[in-house]
Design a protein around this motif. Structure first.
Motif, mmCIF file in Angstrom:
data_model
loop_
_atom_site.group_PDB
_atom_site.id
_atom_site.type_symbol
_atom_site.label_atom_id
_atom_site.label_comp_id
_atom_site.label_asym_id
_atom_site.label_seq_id
_atom_site.Cartn_x
_atom_site.Cartn_y
_atom_site.Cartn_z
ATOM 1 N N UNK B 74 0.806 -1.228 0.000
ATOM 2 C CA UNK B 74 0.000 0.000 0.000
ATOM 3 C C UNK B 74 0.836 1.273 0.000
ATOM 4 N N UNK B 132 -10.991 3.663 -15.947
ATOM 5 C CA UNK B 132 -11.451 2.610 -15.041
ATOM 6 C C UNK B 132 -10.295 1.829 -14.423
ATOM 7 N N UNK B 133 -9.114 1.964 -14.989
ATOM 8 C CA UNK B 133 -7.990 1.172 -14.489
ATOM 9 C C UNK B 133 -7.071 1.970 -13.561
ATOM 10 N N UNK B 134 -7.445 3.219 -13.289
ATOM 11 C CA UNK B 134 -6.622 4.018 -12.355
ATOM 12 C C UNK B 134 -6.868 3.543 -10.931
ATOM 13 N N UNK B 135 -5.809 3.305 -10.215
ATOM 14 C CA UNK B 135 -5.924 2.743 -8.872
ATOM 15 C C UNK B 135 -6.479 3.757 -7.875
ATOM 16 N N UNK B 136 -7.406 3.316 -7.018
ATOM 17 C CA UNK B 136 -7.888 4.208 -5.954
ATOM 18 C C UNK B 136 -6.804 4.481 -4.911
ATOM 19 N N UNK B 137 -5.715 3.741 -4.983
ATOM 20 C CA UNK B 137 -4.615 3.940 -4.032
ATOM 21 C C UNK B 137 -3.688 5.065 -4.470
#
Lengths: 81, 413
Positions: B74, B132-137
């Motif tokens: 993370x 849609x493939x961008x990480x929420x992190x």
């Protein structure tokens, strides 16, 4: 272990820092330290690996590995849930 | 009436150091490599095909081993490095996280660019594979403030918590701001320093396009050569350095070992140019004189200067002239960037740590790769071998793009 379950375990190990022997069929996402942000990431990874569409509310912290496998199976079988 | 000293009170104590740099994991490895004057720059396979393919990376850093797999994934590497350095610094200080008055423990960590590797990877996802493939992190991993937040979470530091961003001076600025939090009475302990891991393709390409980086791709170990006539730019590095700073009364009350005192901090702005230093070094000189005044010391009190010494054409000559103007030939000058390369926002803290170690050990590390001193440099730059020297006070310079200057003065306890 069926191939769907094996795929999920592999994903959790490769991407989410979980050890293979920590994952049971009844392990909940929260037990594996997948919080809400991680679950969004996990949903995306599931989509890419299994070529299914997963919306954000379909996998929650209390869902188990088995729940996820069932979800994927249903989607692959064309269940429009 | 509080018993805490008013602003401008006594200097603060350095009670712990943690280092994760190209010169090694931990203070011991670092000091060995730095006093040996052994360069760390090497060919970087991740830079293959870019305009430069050399860097200084932290060798053998295994985030999963150091932090646990579930935590490591993370965190951007810039945070991972800082967490490991902070752990070493707290252990060195003899502090047990949690076993303290949490709201009195602050965190101030500098960095220049945040988690650029994470950012670049997600921009690639956006452009190549869609939104849609961008990480929420992305934001919690890459944002520049997150490192201080994660240090607080890891160790239960509940006091003031912030990041300083003064580019290549960020780590030194962080220590200065931390000093102020201790002096004002806001904190008893501050976990302070700098971290950077911007060895990502867009950043290295940008620095190369600026002409800031050495082009010695065929001889990486010779590329970082501060004050040498043949220098041609810096080598980009990653690193983290954390110091535990403490109010002297707090350190005394718990019987802590005081490694050195942070006696002075001076800061200034060139207000001149985005990337070029003031040609006369006026801003740098103001920061140095401010730090001396803050420490109530005169130039003749300073035995050693750990220079900013980036190995760029402009910095090294201008800095040497400023040092000569203020101090004459007296102090033993070194640039440890010959060994470590330039870790941007971490550098000021890394070099503060080396300055403390120099005072403590009575040893000035040599400037690596200094074969032929630039004829325009006429200060006493230590080269070839470490110099043994009894010292009472030393100064560390950090000068940044944007014209931000931060100077720290350390004294023996």
């Amino acid at each position: 272990m069926d191939s769907q379950t094996a795929g999920i375990v592999e994903l959790l190990v490769e991407r989410f820092g979980v050890e293979a022997d920590e994952v049971q069929d009844d392990s909940r996402m929260r037990d594996l330290d997948l919080d809400s942000l991680a679950l969004v990431e996990f949903g995306l990874a599931v989509e890419q690996q299994f070529q299914v569409k997963v919306s954000e509310d379909e996998i929650g912290p209390d869902n188990t590995v088995q729940d996820v496998v069932r979800l994927i199976d249903a989607k692959l079988a064309g269940d429009p849930r | 009436m509080s018993d805490r000293p008013a602003a401008g009170g006594p200097e603060v104590a350095v009670t712990g150091i943690g280092l994760v740099t190209p010169a090694g994991l931990g203070v011991r490895e670092n000091w060995q490599r730095v006093t040996a004057g052994e360069a760390t720059a090497a060919t970087d396979p991740a830079f293959a095909g870019l305009l430069t393919d050399i860097s200084c990376r932290v060798p053998g850093f295994d985030a999963a081993r150091e932090l646990g797999k579930r935590k490591a994934w993370r965190l951007d590497r810039y945070t991972q490095l800082a967490l490991v350095a902070a752990k070493e610094a707290l252990a060195d200080a003899g502090l047990t996280p949690g076993d303290w008055d949490g709201p009195r423990v602050g965190v101030v960590i500098g960095n220049a660019l945040g988690g650029t590797a994470t950012f670049e990877e997600q921009v690639r996802n956006l452009v190549v594979d869609g939104a849609q493939t961008v990480s929420p992190m992305l934001v919690p991993m890459a944002a520049a403030n997150m490192v201080s937040g994660y240090v607080a979470m890891e160790f239960g530091a509940l006091g003031p918590n912030l990041v300083t961003a003064t580019a290549c001076a960020s780590g030194a600025t962080a220590l200065g701001v931390a000093r102020d939090l201790l002096r004002s009475g806001a904190c008893d302990v501050v976990i302070a320093g700098g971290t950077e891991s911007s060895l990502s393709p867009a950043i290295v390409s940008a620095f190369a396009r600026m002409g800031a980086l050495s082009r010695r791709n065929d001889a990486p170990e010779a590329a970082s050569r501060p004050f040498d006539a043949g220098r041609d730019g810096f080598v980009l590095a990653e690193a983290a350095a954390i110091l535990v700073l403490e109010r002297p009364d707090h350190a005394r009350a718990r019987g802590a070992r005081v490694r050195a005192r942070l006696a002075g901090y001076g800061a200034s702005a060139d207000a001149h140019h985005a990337t070029a230093p003031d040609p006369q070094g006026a801003g740098a000189e103001r920061a140095i004189r401010a730090a001396l005044a803050d420490a109530s010391l005169t130039p003749d009190d300073i035995d050693h200067v750990n220079a900013h010494g980036t190995s760029t054409a402009l910095n090294d000559v201008i800095e040497a002239k400023v040092v000569e103007r203020v101090f004459g030939q007296r102090p033993a000058v070194t640039s440890t960037k010959g060994v470590t390369g330039h870790s941007l926002g971490a550098a000021g803290a890394v070099e503060a740590a080396y300055t403390v170690l120099a005072l403590e050990n009575g040893v000035v590390p040599p400037t690596a790769n200094l074969d032929s001193l630039d004829p325009e440099v006429s200060v006493d730059v230590v080269s070839k071998a470490p110099r043994h020297l009894r010292m009472k006070a030393a100064l560390s310079n950090s000068f940044a793009f944007g014209g931000q200057n931060a100077v720290l003065v350390f004294t023996t306890p």
